[in-house]
Design an enzyme around this catalytic site. Structure first.
Site, PDB file in Angstrom:
ATOM      1  N   ALA A 288       4.095   0.887  -9.979  1.00  0.00           N
ATOM      2  CA  ALA A 288       3.791   0.149  -8.747  1.00  0.00           C
ATOM      3  C   ALA A 288       4.084   1.055  -7.555  1.00  0.00           C
ATOM      4  CB  ALA A 288       4.612  -1.123  -8.658  1.00  0.00           C
TER       5      ALA A 288
ATOM      6  N   ALA B 130       6.803   6.025  -5.946  1.00  0.00           N
ATOM      7  CA  ALA B 130       6.772   4.792  -6.736  1.00  0.00           C
ATOM      8  C   ALA B 130       7.886   3.869  -6.281  1.00  0.00           C
ATOM      9  CB  ALA B 130       6.931   5.092  -8.219  1.00  0.00           C
ATOM     10  N   ASP B 131       7.576   2.584  -6.223  1.00  0.00           N
ATOM     11  CA  ASP B 131       8.606   1.591  -5.950  1.00  0.00           C
ATOM     12  C   ASP B 131       9.189   1.036  -7.241  1.00  0.00           C
ATOM     13  OD1 ASP B 131       8.671   0.546  -2.833  1.00  0.00           O
ATOM     14  OD2 ASP B 131       6.836   1.588  -3.385  1.00  0.00           O
ATOM     15  N   ARG B 132       8.396   1.080  -8.310  1.00  0.00           N
ATOM     16  CA  ARG B 132       8.906   0.676  -9.618  1.00  0.00           C
ATOM     17  C   ARG B 132       8.023   1.283 -10.705  1.00  0.00           C
ATOM     18  NH1 ARG B 132      11.323  -5.165 -11.281  1.00  0.00           N
ATOM     19  NH2 ARG B 132      12.123  -4.880  -9.181  1.00  0.00           N
TER      20      ARG B 132
ATOM     21  N   PHE C 121       1.482  -3.673  -2.617  1.00  0.00           N
ATOM     22  CA  PHE C 121       1.497  -2.667  -3.670  1.00  0.00           C
ATOM     23  C   PHE C 121       0.371  -2.932  -4.665  1.00  0.00           C
ATOM     24  CE2 PHE C 121       5.765  -3.575  -2.176  1.00  0.00           C
ATOM     25  CZ  PHE C 121       6.254  -2.319  -1.865  1.00  0.00           C
TER      26      PHE C 121
END
EC number: 5.3.1.23
Length: 365
Positions: free
Chosen positions: A264, A254-256, A332
């Site tokens: 995301a 996950a990036d966020r 994303f």
């Protein structure tokens, strides 16, 4: 031995140029913040944890040889350069969180009357360098927590989907979350690495991850390097794979992560989660606490970076798309919390609906 994507000694930083992999392994010198911003923005280094580490270390490399007249001037230099680094890749929250923490440290040191300018600089350098070892330790904890969560599900019914007679599992991952995306060991790939160390990994499937092919270029490269039993599949094969191959779990990075558990991650993750839900395959997200943004209530508020058309229209120098066609290239997508079985962190595995309360309590400790 896992791959080393970041080489750092005080005053010196090099990163493995991931644009050249898997054909060529070449390290690129990062001599300061401008270089740091470029290698992040150009995706010579990528992966949310690695972005934060390289960004902060690029600042450490820049200020190391400099002398500052006052703590105020040093603090101003730190603040301006950190704000600039955050702009390189806006979707990944790790760089912003790291920048906020380092700026808070700089503010505290500036106010402390018993701290000299050299002391302030030394403490700041120590804080940035500590990020490397902390990331590896966090990743190992993520790997252990995720492996145990998957094996616990499998243990409930040995011989069920995705499990062999000895409890070994087949898993699917998307994009790259290993040593090339972190300081070392990996997040989602760290879970897979831990399963392998336990002798419980029967097979891992990795997607190509179009259009940038991080799965085919990078994850496959790591899996071959580590000699894991692994198979590459095209992004369009995931539904057929889950139907035919008895996969025990999907594990992605996950990036966020938003406060409600929406996540995301690399484009293509959302559709895998939908397909996994249809086939009853548990879908896990592996991410350090630094990827969780409690200030964002849901995934609707996450800024999604859009990349150049050329990433879709070309493979290397060869054009594969019809000239004149319009392109939409979000880097994303957001997977709703309702599709996620659990979010694996270094402090435990949480169901999306309990994430905000659990993380808030952890941060208060």
């Amino acid at each position: 031995m896992s791959l080393q994507s970041i080489k750092y000694n005080r005053g010196s930083l090099e990163i493995l140029d991931q644009l050249l992999l898997p054909v060529q392994s070449k390290y690129v010198a990062v001599r300061g913040v401008e270089d740091g911003w470029k290698v992040i923005n150009k995706m010579q280094v990528r992966g949310a944890p690695a972005i934060a580490i390289v960004g902060c270390l690029s600042l450490a490399v820049e200020i190391y040889p400099e002398e500052f007249e006052s703590k105020k001037s040093l603090r101003q230099e730190i603040e301006g350069k950190l704000n600039y680094l955050v702009s390189a890749r806006p979707t990944a929250v790790n760089m912003k969180i790291a920048a906020d923490e380092l700026l808070s440290l700089a503010n505290d040191l500036t106010k402390a009357e018993d701290v000299s300018v050299p002391d302030m600089k030394q403490r700041f350098l120590n804080a940035t360098e500590a990020m490397l070892q902390k990331d590896i330790a966090d990743n190992r904890a993520i790997g252990a927590n995720g492996a145990q969560a998957i094996l616990k599900l499998v243990a409930k019914s040995l011989g069920a989907a995705g499990a062999s007679g000895n409890g070994s599992v087949r898993v699917l991952t998307h994009c790259n979350t290993g040593s090339l995306a972190t300081a070392g060991y990996g997040t989602a790939l760290g879970v897979i690495r831990n399963l392998h160390e336990l002798g419980k990994l029967e097979h891992v499937y990795c997607t190509e991850t179009r259009p940038y092919n991080q799965g085919a270029r990078l994850t496959a490269y790591e899996l071959v390097h580590e000699k894991f039993p692994a198979t590459l599949v095209l992004d369009s094969m995931v539904a057929a794979l889950l139907r035919a191959k008895n996969v025990a779990a999907v594990v992605v990075g996950a990036d966020r992560v938003a406060a409600n558990g929406d996540t995301a991650n690399k484009i293509g993750t959302y559709q895998i989660a939908v397909v996994a839900k249809h086939h009853g395959v548990p879908f896990y997200v592996a991410a350090p606490l630094t990827s969780i943004d409690l200030q964002i209530p849901s995934g609707d508020h996450i800024i999604i970076e859009e990349r150049p058309d050329r990433e879709m229209t070309h493979v290397g120098e060869h054009r594969i798309a019809a000239p004149g066609i319009n392109c939409w290239n979000p880097a994303f997508d957001v997977t709703p919390a309702s599709l996620i079985t659990g979010i694996i962190t270094e402090r435990g595995v949480f169901e999306p609906q309990e994430l905000k309360e659990a993380i808030t309590k952890l941060l208060e400790l």
